[in-house]
Design an enzyme around this catalytic site. Structure first.
Site, short mmCIF file in Angstrom:
data_model
loop_
_atom_site.label_atom_id
_atom_site.label_comp_id
_atom_site.label_asym_id
_atom_site.label_seq_id
_atom_site.Cartn_x
_atom_site.Cartn_y
_atom_site.Cartn_z
N LYS A 184 0.86 -1.19 0.00
CA LYS A 184 0.00 0.00 0.00
C LYS A 184 0.88 1.23 0.00
O LYS A 184 2.04 1.17 0.43
CB LYS A 184 -0.88 0.01 1.26
CG LYS A 184 -2.08 0.92 1.17
CD LYS A 184 -3.25 0.27 0.44
CE LYS A 184 -4.35 1.28 0.18
NZ LYS A 184 -5.57 0.63 -0.36
N ASP A 225 -7.03 4.44 -4.74
CA ASP A 225 -7.66 4.33 -3.41
C ASP A 225 -8.28 5.71 -3.16
O ASP A 225 -8.45 6.49 -4.12
CB ASP A 225 -6.62 3.97 -2.34
CG ASP A 225 -7.27 3.61 -0.99
OD1 ASP A 225 -7.92 2.55 -0.92
OD2 ASP A 225 -7.16 4.38 -0.02
P1 NDP Z 1 -13.10 7.89 -2.95
O1 NDP Z 1 -12.03 8.89 -2.69
O2 NDP Z 1 -13.61 7.70 -4.31
O3 NDP Z 1 -14.34 8.17 -2.00
C1 NDP Z 1 -14.23 8.21 -0.62
C2 NDP Z 1 -15.55 8.70 -0.03
O4 NDP Z 1 -15.46 8.65 1.38
C3 NDP Z 1 -15.85 10.13 -0.40
O5 NDP Z 1 -17.24 10.29 -0.45
C4 NDP Z 1 -15.25 10.91 0.76
O6 NDP Z 1 -15.88 12.16 0.98
C5 NDP Z 1 -15.51 9.98 1.92
N1 NDP Z 1 -14.43 10.12 2.91
C6 NDP Z 1 -13.10 9.96 2.73
N2 NDP Z 1 -12.43 10.19 3.86
C7 NDP Z 1 -13.34 10.49 4.77
C8 NDP Z 1 -13.28 10.83 6.14
N3 NDP Z 1 -12.10 10.89 6.78
N4 NDP Z 1 -14.44 11.05 6.78
C9 NDP Z 1 -15.63 10.97 6.12
N5 NDP Z 1 -15.76 10.67 4.83
C10 NDP Z 1 -14.63 10.44 4.18
O7 NDP Z 1 -12.52 6.53 -2.35
P2 NDP Z 1 -13.00 5.03 -2.65
O8 NDP Z 1 -14.47 5.00 -2.84
O9 NDP Z 1 -12.09 4.47 -3.68
O10 NDP Z 1 -12.61 4.32 -1.27
C11 NDP Z 1 -13.51 4.23 -0.16
C12 NDP Z 1 -13.04 3.15 0.78
O11 NDP Z 1 -13.00 1.90 0.09
C13 NDP Z 1 -11.63 3.33 1.36
O12 NDP Z 1 -11.60 2.78 2.66
C14 NDP Z 1 -10.77 2.50 0.43
O13 NDP Z 1 -9.57 2.08 1.06
C15 NDP Z 1 -11.72 1.32 0.20
N6 NDP Z 1 -11.43 0.53 -0.99
C16 NDP Z 1 -11.44 1.09 -2.24
C17 NDP Z 1 -11.19 0.30 -3.34
C18 NDP Z 1 -11.28 0.85 -4.72
O14 NDP Z 1 -11.17 0.05 -5.67
N7 NDP Z 1 -11.49 2.14 -4.93
C19 NDP Z 1 -10.87 -1.13 -3.21
C20 NDP Z 1 -11.00 -1.64 -1.86
C21 NDP Z 1 -11.24 -0.82 -0.81
P3 NDP Z 1 -15.50 13.45 0.08
O15 NDP Z 1 -16.29 13.28 -1.19
O16 NDP Z 1 -15.96 14.59 0.91
O17 NDP Z 1 -14.03 13.39 -0.13
#
Ligand code: NDP
Length: 448
Positions: A126, A166
């Protein structure tokens, strides 16, 4: 003292400033007790757990770049190459101000077992940076990505370490990083996944984590006699995982009534309009207030002002898809009180340990992230396969492979849980199923 307790004490002492990493190690090692106790003498002699908790290698580097005002900015970059027993390191790059070495280590550690669960030959890694792409111009994001890759390219490669997206790292960032890698190394190779479709990306990779989450959730529900059709679902997050989880849930006949971002959340009594959500989040990169402004059935809640979140809404299924530790004990109690039947983690470690325990003790089916969100990395591995054979598969081909993988993951962890007398405990099942393969490979490869 048992071997697990001995190692836990050592890991706590050595990594005391890294709470998220300790939380992940705690959860995994505690749930592996039955397997470890059955092999205690050999594992201890081989220091297997000490080795599995220590990254093979980690890099921390300076990332200087110039902003639109001509001011030099400096961020910190990280890459943790945690475990390569079963394949090249594989795992995303997180770009978020909260990123530090402890968070990257927790994510890398989880990734080892998740990648193993996919059944594909990928090790765990990571990386990321405390850079925040939010509010930056495209040129600033490119300047950061190029600087970041200028250093990172020394340590990665199609057969050694293959990063992906991510939080904060989407197609735009991967594109800039891929361009810089190619320019410096002179190699057109599958060194990153999540690439655009015109330069080596895989169809269905964008949708994979969210779709995979629903394939696994559906299988878990089915094998417990529950039909997903007609169920009400609460989703948190409004990013890549949340959007495609919402889309697939609706395709399967469920109704998703919430999404959230870092400042607030939406309750939409008519069900989330995915196209509008994509327009607001993916195209305009705007806040959810914009969604509410365009949809009369939606109510926006400001998280800070109200102190509320999506878990206060009555639902049958909860899918946390935002970030770590976003579903705590209070939230778990609210879900149980509202009759929630299943929680499946789209994000990595979104549920706190006490909340997970409470949900399981109260009969809620619980699918941990390392299994439930493995569809993303599994499809990344499928992208690597396509890059290696210089061919592209159709959307349907990739999607059907993804579905098979997720269904298999569920049955593997269900079987592992049963084998060790923990029927229905999918946390234990996922950790055991993921661990066994890595442990066997490490033992076979000697003391490395
Ligand atoms: P994105 O950046 O596309 O979206 C993240 C979302 O979560 C956004 O809506 C963001 O809000 C919100 N968010 C992020 N940080 C915080 C925080 N500290 N508090 C509250 N809300 C928060 O990321 P992903 O959708 O790709 O990833 C989401 C999760 O899934 C993570 O844990 C990631 O590690 C996990 N994941 C992702 C994969 C992938 O293929 N993308 C694969 C496996 C796991 P805002 O819009 O305001 O930024």
């Amino acid at each position: 003292m048992s071997y697990v307790d001995e190692v836990l004490a050592k890991v706590r002492e050595k990594n005391s400033a890294e709470p998220e990493f300790l939380q992940a190690v705690d959860e995994v090692l505690n749930s592996l007790r039955p397997v470890i106790e059955a092999n205690e003498e050999e594992y201890k002699k081989q220091a297997l757990l000490e080795r599995i908790c220590e990254p093979e290698r980690q890099f921390k580097f300076r990332v200087p770049w110039v902003d639109d005002n001509g001011q030099v900015q400096v961020n910190t970059g990280y890459r943790v190459q945690f475990n390569s027993a079963i394949g090249p390191y594989k795992g995303g790059l997180r770009l978020h101000p909260s990123v530090n070495i402890g968070i990257i280590k927790f994510l890398g550690f989880e990734q080892i077992f998740k990648n193993s669960l996919t059944g594909l030959p990928i090790g765990g890694g990571k990386g990321g940076s405390d850079f925040d792409p939010k509010g930056k111009s495209d040129r600033e994001v490119m300047a950061f990505c190029q600087s970041f890759m200028t250093e990172l390219c020394k340590y990665i490669g199609a057969d050694t370490d293959v990063p992906a997206g991510d939080i904060g790292t989407g197609a735009r960032e991967i594109g800039f990083m891929f361009g810089q890698y190619k320019r410096i190394k002179g190699l057109y190779e599958g060194v990153l996944t999540g690439k655009g479709l015109t330069y080596g990306g895989s169809l269905a990779r964008t949708e994979a984590t969210g779709y995979g989450l629903l394939y696994l959730t559906d299988e878990m529900l089915k094998s417990n006699g529950i039909d997903i059709k007609g169920k009400t679902i609460c989703v948190s997050g409004a990013g890549n995982v949340a959007i495609y989880a919402t889309q697939k849930a609706q395709q399967l006949g469920a109704k998703v009534v919430t999404v959230s971002d870092s400042t607030g959340w939406i309750y939409d009594s008519e069900g989330i309009d995915v196209e509008l959500l994509r327009e607001v989040k993916e195209v305009k990169r705007a806040r959810l207030t914009e969604y509410a402004a365009q949809r009369s059935s939606a109510v926006y809640h400001d998280k800070k002002a109200e102190g509320t979140n999506v878990w206060s809404i009555k639902c049958d299924i909860a899918l946390p898809c935002a970030t770590q530790n976003e579903l705590n004990l209070e939230d778990a109690k609210a879900l149980v009180a509202n009759g929630c039947k299943a929680v499946a983690e789209g994000a990595n470690m979104p549920t706190t340990l006490d909340a997970t325990k409470y949900l399981q003790e109260n009969g809620v089916l619980f699918a941990p992230g390392k299994a439930a969100n493995a569809g993303g990395v599994a499809t990344s591995a499928l992208e690597m396969s396509q890059n290696s054979e210089r061919l592209s598969w159709t959307f349907e081909e990739v999607d059907s492979k993804l579905k098979n993988i997720m269904v298999n993951i569920f049955h593997n962890l269900d079987d592992a849980a049963k084998r060790y007398g923990f029927e229905g405990d999918y946390v234990v099942g996922a950790n055991i199923a993921g661990f066994e393969k890595v442990a066997n490979a490490m033992l076979a490869q000697g003391v490395v």
